[in-house]
Design a protein around this motif. Sequence first.
Motif, mmCIF file in Angstrom:
data_model
loop_
_atom_site.group_PDB
_atom_site.id
_atom_site.type_symbol
_atom_site.label_atom_id
_atom_site.label_comp_id
_atom_site.label_asym_id
_atom_site.label_seq_id
_atom_site.Cartn_x
_atom_site.Cartn_y
_atom_site.Cartn_z
ATOM 1 N N PRO A 1 0.807 -1.227 0.000
ATOM 2 C CA PRO A 1 0.000 0.000 0.000
ATOM 3 C C PRO A 1 0.839 1.274 0.000
ATOM 4 N N ARG A 2 1.917 1.317 0.771
ATOM 5 C CA ARG A 2 2.728 2.542 0.816
ATOM 6 C C ARG A 2 3.485 2.735 -0.497
ATOM 7 N N GLY A 3 4.165 1.662 -0.928
ATOM 8 C CA GLY A 3 4.942 1.747 -2.165
ATOM 9 C C GLY A 3 4.069 2.079 -3.363
ATOM 10 N N PHE A 4 2.898 1.468 -3.426
ATOM 11 C CA PHE A 4 2.001 1.693 -4.556
ATOM 12 C C PHE A 4 1.510 3.143 -4.593
ATOM 13 N N ALA A 5 1.134 3.660 -3.420
ATOM 14 C CA ALA A 5 0.625 5.039 -3.366
ATOM 15 C C ALA A 5 1.677 6.016 -3.877
ATOM 16 N N LYS A 6 2.934 5.755 -3.512
ATOM 17 C CA LYS A 6 4.001 6.666 -3.919
ATOM 18 C C LYS A 6 4.260 6.574 -5.421
ATOM 19 N N VAL A 7 4.368 5.341 -5.918
ATOM 20 C CA VAL A 7 4.697 5.147 -7.336
ATOM 21 C C VAL A 7 3.593 5.704 -8.236
ATOM 22 N N THR A 8 2.344 5.502 -7.841
ATOM 23 C CA THR A 8 1.248 5.875 -8.739
ATOM 24 C C THR A 8 0.888 7.358 -8.687
ATOM 25 N N GLU A 9 1.607 8.117 -7.855
ATOM 26 C CA GLU A 9 1.430 9.575 -7.921
ATOM 27 C C GLU A 9 1.711 10.088 -9.332
ATOM 28 N N SER A 10 2.603 9.411 -10.041
ATOM 29 C CA SER A 10 2.960 9.872 -11.391
ATOM 30 C C SER A 10 2.312 9.038 -12.499
ATOM 31 N N THR A 11 1.316 8.233 -12.157
ATOM 32 C CA THR A 11 0.630 7.457 -13.205
ATOM 33 C C THR A 11 -0.894 7.624 -13.110
ATOM 34 N N PRO A 12 -1.375 8.873 -13.261
ATOM 35 C CA PRO A 12 -2.813 9.110 -13.101
ATOM 36 C C PRO A 12 -3.673 8.407 -14.161
ATOM 37 N N SER A 13 -3.143 8.235 -15.363
ATOM 38 C CA SER A 13 -3.981 7.684 -16.443
ATOM 39 C C SER A 13 -4.343 6.232 -16.189
ATOM 40 N N ILE A 14 -3.380 5.443 -15.678
ATOM 41 C CA ILE A 14 -3.728 4.040 -15.446
ATOM 42 C C ILE A 14 -4.566 3.884 -14.173
ATOM 43 N N LEU A 15 -4.452 4.828 -13.236
ATOM 44 C CA LEU A 15 -5.374 4.778 -12.092
ATOM 45 C C LEU A 15 -6.802 5.067 -12.553
ATOM 46 N N ALA A 16 -6.945 5.997 -13.492
ATOM 47 C CA ALA A 16 -8.281 6.290 -14.040
ATOM 48 C C ALA A 16 -8.808 5.080 -14.805
ATOM 49 N N LEU A 17 -7.922 4.397 -15.519
ATOM 50 C CA LEU A 17 -8.326 3.192 -16.259
ATOM 51 C C LEU A 17 -8.802 2.112 -15.283
ATOM 52 N N ARG A 18 -8.064 1.951 -14.192
ATOM 53 C CA ARG A 18 -8.474 0.972 -13.170
ATOM 54 C C ARG A 18 -9.893 1.276 -12.678
ATOM 55 N N ASP A 19 -10.150 2.555 -12.381
ATOM 56 C CA ASP A 19 -11.487 2.921 -11.883
ATOM 57 C C ASP A 19 -12.558 2.684 -12.949
ATOM 58 N N ALA A 20 -12.194 2.947 -14.203
ATOM 59 C CA ALA A 20 -13.171 2.761 -15.289
ATOM 60 C C ALA A 20 -13.508 1.283 -15.475
ATOM 61 N N VAL A 21 -12.515 0.404 -15.286
ATOM 62 C CA VAL A 21 -12.791 -1.041 -15.365
ATOM 63 C C VAL A 21 -13.759 -1.428 -14.248
ATOM 64 N N ALA A 22 -13.498 -0.929 -13.040
ATOM 65 C CA ALA A 22 -14.340 -1.298 -11.893
ATOM 66 C C ALA A 22 -15.786 -0.839 -12.086
ATOM 67 N N GLN A 23 -15.986 0.162 -12.939
ATOM 68 C CA GLN A 23 -17.345 0.688 -13.159
ATOM 69 C C GLN A 23 -18.064 0.065 -14.350
ATOM 70 N N ARG A 24 -17.410 -0.795 -15.100
ATOM 71 C CA ARG A 24 -18.117 -1.513 -16.165
ATOM 72 C C ARG A 24 -19.259 -2.287 -15.503
ATOM 73 N N PRO A 25 -20.449 -2.247 -16.072
ATOM 74 C CA PRO A 25 -21.592 -2.863 -15.351
ATOM 75 C C PRO A 25 -21.347 -4.322 -14.958
ATOM 76 N N ARG A 26 -20.849 -5.123 -15.892
ATOM 77 C CA ARG A 26 -20.656 -6.537 -15.547
ATOM 78 C C ARG A 26 -19.550 -6.733 -14.518
ATOM 79 N N ILE A 27 -18.497 -5.929 -14.620
ATOM 80 C CA ILE A 27 -17.394 -6.045 -13.651
ATOM 81 C C ILE A 27 -17.863 -5.552 -12.273
ATOM 82 N N ALA A 28 -18.608 -4.462 -12.247
ATOM 83 C CA ALA A 28 -19.114 -3.934 -10.969
ATOM 84 C C ALA A 28 -19.984 -4.985 -10.275
#
Lengths: 244, 244
Positions: B190-217
């Motif tokens: 959790p700590r390492g990931f939070a730090k590394v992904t500060e500079s990868t906003p696009s793939i964090l947005a992609l992760r959230d978009a996958v989680a919101q697909r109706p079938r995946i949700a």
Amino acid sequence: MEDRYELYYWPMLPGRGEFVRLVLEEAGAPYVDVARLPKEEGGGFEPLQDFMSGQRPGQPTYAPPILVHGDLVLAQSAAICAYVGERHGLAPDDPGRRKQALQLQLTIADVSDEAHNTHHPISATLYYEDQKEAALEASRSFISERMPRFLGYFERVRERSGGPWLMGEALTYPDLSLFQLLEGLAYAFPRGFAKVTESTPSILALRDAVAQRPRIAAYLESDRRLPFNEHGVFRCYPELDLGD
Amino acid sequence: MEDRYELYYWPMLPGRGEFVRLVLEEAGAPYVDVARLPKEEGGGFEPLQDFMSGQRPGQPTYAPPILVHGDLVLAQSAAICAYVGERHGLAPDDPGRRKQALQLQLTIADVSDEAHNTHHPISATLYYEDQKEAALEASRSFISERMPRFLGYFERVRERSGGPWLMGEALTYPDLSLFQLLEGLAYAFPRGFAKVTESTPSILALRDAVAQRPRIAAYLESDRRLPFNEHGVFRCYPELDLGD
């Protein structure tokens, strides 16, 4: 699209690029091994660095080997082998069987990764000398447990297929990669390999049959074939060739 | 061939089987997660052991996950994801682009393997407790060097594609696997990931978009979704969540 390929891989080691070269050679496909050209003809590290730094258009690649074919830029050795193999009759036609060829290729890649892990168990970014103690333990486990399980698996695949190849009567790209895997393991762990393969005669015969394919035999004699050395996946560190 | 699949995977952990489940779920494909059935309906370890011991016909499989579709028996999570993805519109149609989807999938698999290696650097056949010192070193290197390089790579892929997905306007199966990879890394480090992904906003947005697909949700809310735990690829050992 014409069948001229460009391969980009580290020029001083066979590594994962060799799986790709063997498919291109058996296919008789014209290709340029770009980084191995003389520097004045565009060879060396520079063209590789253009990929690493994102200078090249197309989907970004994480690491070599990289294949360029027309507009297509493709990385990951198993994906490249599948692409070339499917285009040149070195893969089945049926979609499910094609994925079974890929399955074999990915398991060969897993063994290669574990073989690499024997000399770099802690991290690929540290020197071997700085992880030697862990490398001794990793090698012991690899030779006594992992290599017998993996090679026993490929022996069963070959026996069940009816032969002479992994998928039956027709050679497919995983046969070429299994040849390279066995050559690499024999180079890295001569004692361990000799012992383990006492019980896998069918895949040793397959290895020899690959070496005798006319195009492969000519390739192995040529200076296009790079010898194994201590920069690649398969390294001969005698202290790691542990048999129990 | 009808679209009913059987998945065989260890019933108590998400592991590499989860990459396959996400493709089946997004495809809306009917499947049975065989080992998770009650024992009296054929679930449990026994059906897996039939594959391991070679009791099942077809090309032998080295390890789960295993997909059965009609007569086809297929192993290796990336090969299964490609097979299902290509049959259900979760992969490009063009042969070269299909292999580029596979390339992304294989790099996601590489990161998963390295994440597994952080708690099992010496050998998968030894206990974590017996390789803990090496695991500390491996984790430090993974978090400070490997994870930033890999996630930075996927960020570049996503940026260059134009989005919203890794390959552009259409979701492909590597998007689903990248979601799972990011979820797994966030769970394990959790700590390492939070730090590394500060500079990868696009793939964090992609992760959230996958989680919101109706079938995946709907899947994530169901009891078909297995939580991460300390038996799988991504394990939360707080002592390994090393940031420098």
